[in-house]
Design a protein around this motif. Structure first.
Motif, PDB file in Angstrom:
ATOM      1  N   ASP A  12      -7.246 -16.081  27.197  1.00  0.00           N
ATOM      2  CA  ASP A  12      -6.069 -16.647  27.840  1.00  0.00           C
ATOM      3  C   ASP A  12      -5.199 -15.786  27.743  1.00  0.00           C
ATOM      4  N   PHE A  13      -4.588 -15.014  27.065  1.00  0.00           N
ATOM      5  CA  PHE A  13      -3.643 -14.345  26.653  1.00  0.00           C
ATOM      6  C   PHE A  13      -4.307 -12.910  28.086  1.00  0.00           C
ATOM      7  N   HIS A  14      -5.712 -13.090  27.635  1.00  0.00           N
ATOM      8  CA  HIS A  14      -5.451 -11.468  28.433  1.00  0.00           C
ATOM      9  C   HIS A  14      -6.042 -12.039  29.684  1.00  0.00           C
ATOM     10  N   ALA A  15      -6.147 -13.752  30.300  1.00  0.00           N
ATOM     11  CA  ALA A  15      -6.387 -13.952  31.614  1.00  0.00           C
ATOM     12  C   ALA A  15      -4.908 -13.705  32.475  1.00  0.00           C
ATOM     13  N   LEU A  16      -3.550 -14.217  31.620  1.00  0.00           N
ATOM     14  CA  LEU A  16      -2.322 -14.553  31.631  1.00  0.00           C
ATOM     15  C   LEU A  16      -1.609 -12.748  31.512  1.00  0.00           C
ATOM     16  N   HIS A  17      -2.069 -12.199  31.678  1.00  0.00           N
ATOM     17  CA  HIS A  17      -1.269 -11.149  31.773  1.00  0.00           C
ATOM     18  C   HIS A  17      -2.099  -9.610  31.763  1.00  0.00           C
ATOM     19  N   GLN A  18      -3.207 -10.557  32.215  1.00  0.00           N
ATOM     20  CA  GLN A  18      -3.870  -8.947  32.719  1.00  0.00           C
ATOM     21  C   GLN A  18      -3.031  -7.782  34.300  1.00  0.00           C
ATOM     22  N   ALA A  19      -2.612  -8.692  34.603  1.00  0.00           N
ATOM     23  CA  ALA A  19      -1.811  -8.556  36.555  1.00  0.00           C
ATOM     24  C   ALA A  19      -0.585  -7.610  35.751  1.00  0.00           C
ATOM     25  N   GLN A  20       0.057  -7.995  34.961  1.00  0.00           N
ATOM     26  CA  GLN A  20       1.187  -7.285  34.744  1.00  0.00           C
ATOM     27  C   GLN A  20       1.405  -6.335  33.882  1.00  0.00           C
ATOM     28  N   ALA A  21      -0.254  -6.582  32.766  1.00  0.00           N
ATOM     29  CA  ALA A  21      -0.368  -4.725  31.842  1.00  0.00           C
ATOM     30  C   ALA A  21      -1.266  -3.954  33.039  1.00  0.00           C
ATOM     31  N   ARG A  22      -1.968  -3.985  33.994  1.00  0.00           N
ATOM     32  CA  ARG A  22      -1.977  -3.291  35.430  1.00  0.00           C
ATOM     33  C   ARG A  22      -0.906  -2.784  36.425  1.00  0.00           C
ATOM     34  N   ALA A  23      -0.064  -3.784  36.544  1.00  0.00           N
ATOM     35  CA  ALA A  23       1.405  -3.123  36.941  1.00  0.00           C
ATOM     36  C   ALA A  23       2.003  -1.584  36.176  1.00  0.00           C
ATOM     37  N   LEU A  24       2.171  -2.120  35.182  1.00  0.00           N
ATOM     38  CA  LEU A  24       3.437  -1.558  34.064  1.00  0.00           C
ATOM     39  C   LEU A  24       2.962   0.101  34.033  1.00  0.00           C
ATOM     40  N   ALA A  25       0.830  -0.713  33.454  1.00  0.00           N
ATOM     41  CA  ALA A  25       0.403   1.341  33.315  1.00  0.00           C
ATOM     42  C   ALA A  25       1.013   2.213  34.754  1.00  0.00           C
ATOM     43  N   GLU A  26       0.481   1.348  36.208  1.00  0.00           N
ATOM     44  CA  GLU A  26       0.517   2.123  37.325  1.00  0.00           C
ATOM     45  C   GLU A  26       1.753   2.528  36.850  1.00  0.00           C
ATOM     46  N   GLN A  27       3.365   1.645  36.752  1.00  0.00           N
ATOM     47  CA  GLN A  27       4.393   2.373  37.131  1.00  0.00           C
ATOM     48  C   GLN A  27       4.771   3.416  36.580  1.00  0.00           C
ATOM     49  N   TRP A  28       4.121   3.270  35.046  1.00  0.00           N
ATOM     50  CA  TRP A  28       4.427   4.315  34.320  1.00  0.00           C
ATOM     51  C   TRP A  28       3.311   5.705  34.288  1.00  0.00           C
ATOM     52  N   LEU A  29       2.096   5.860  35.166  1.00  0.00           N
ATOM     53  CA  LEU A  29       1.493   6.195  35.068  1.00  0.00           C
ATOM     54  C   LEU A  29       2.477   7.441  37.137  1.00  0.00           C
ATOM     55  N   ALA A  30       2.910   6.854  37.793  1.00  0.00           N
ATOM     56  CA  ALA A  30       4.204   7.248  38.658  1.00  0.00           C
ATOM     57  C   ALA A  30       4.672   8.025  37.926  1.00  0.00           C
ATOM     58  N   GLU A  31       5.791   8.322  36.471  1.00  0.00           N
ATOM     59  CA  GLU A  31       6.942   8.705  36.459  1.00  0.00           C
ATOM     60  C   GLU A  31       5.581   9.707  35.351  1.00  0.00           C
ATOM     61  N   ARG A  32       4.222  10.202  36.120  1.00  0.00           N
ATOM     62  CA  ARG A  32       3.544  11.371  35.392  1.00  0.00           C
ATOM     63  C   ARG A  32       4.210  13.074  35.969  1.00  0.00           C
TER      64      ARG A  32
END
Length: 68
Positions: A12-32
């Motif tokens: 349930d936790f994974h399902a609730l937060h997966q999209a947010q985790a992916r979006a944050l990872a994408e933002q951080w990768l954009a800073e590379r």
């Protein structure tokens, strides 16, 4: 007397937060490109500050997957 608070299951936790985790990872990768060599240390600091630890692990896995 109040009812005990139920913790969400891992799935349930994974399902609730997966999209947010992916979006944050994408933002951080954009800073590379901007941070270059400092990016790895910056990301480590960002991950350390995330809470709960389960969410930090999700973001770390997304970073690995997207970097792959």
């Amino acid at each position: 007397m109040s009812a005990p608070v139920e913790r969400a299951s891992r799935a349930d936790f994974h399902a609730l937060h997966q999209a947010q985790a992916r979006a944050l990872a994408e933002q951080w990768l954009a800073e590379r490109p901007r941070l270059q060599a400092a990016w790895f240390d910056w990301v480590a600091t960002q991950l350390y500050q995330l809470s709960p630890p389960e969410y930090a692990a999700m973001v770390r896995r997304e970073l690995q997957r997207l970097s792959g």
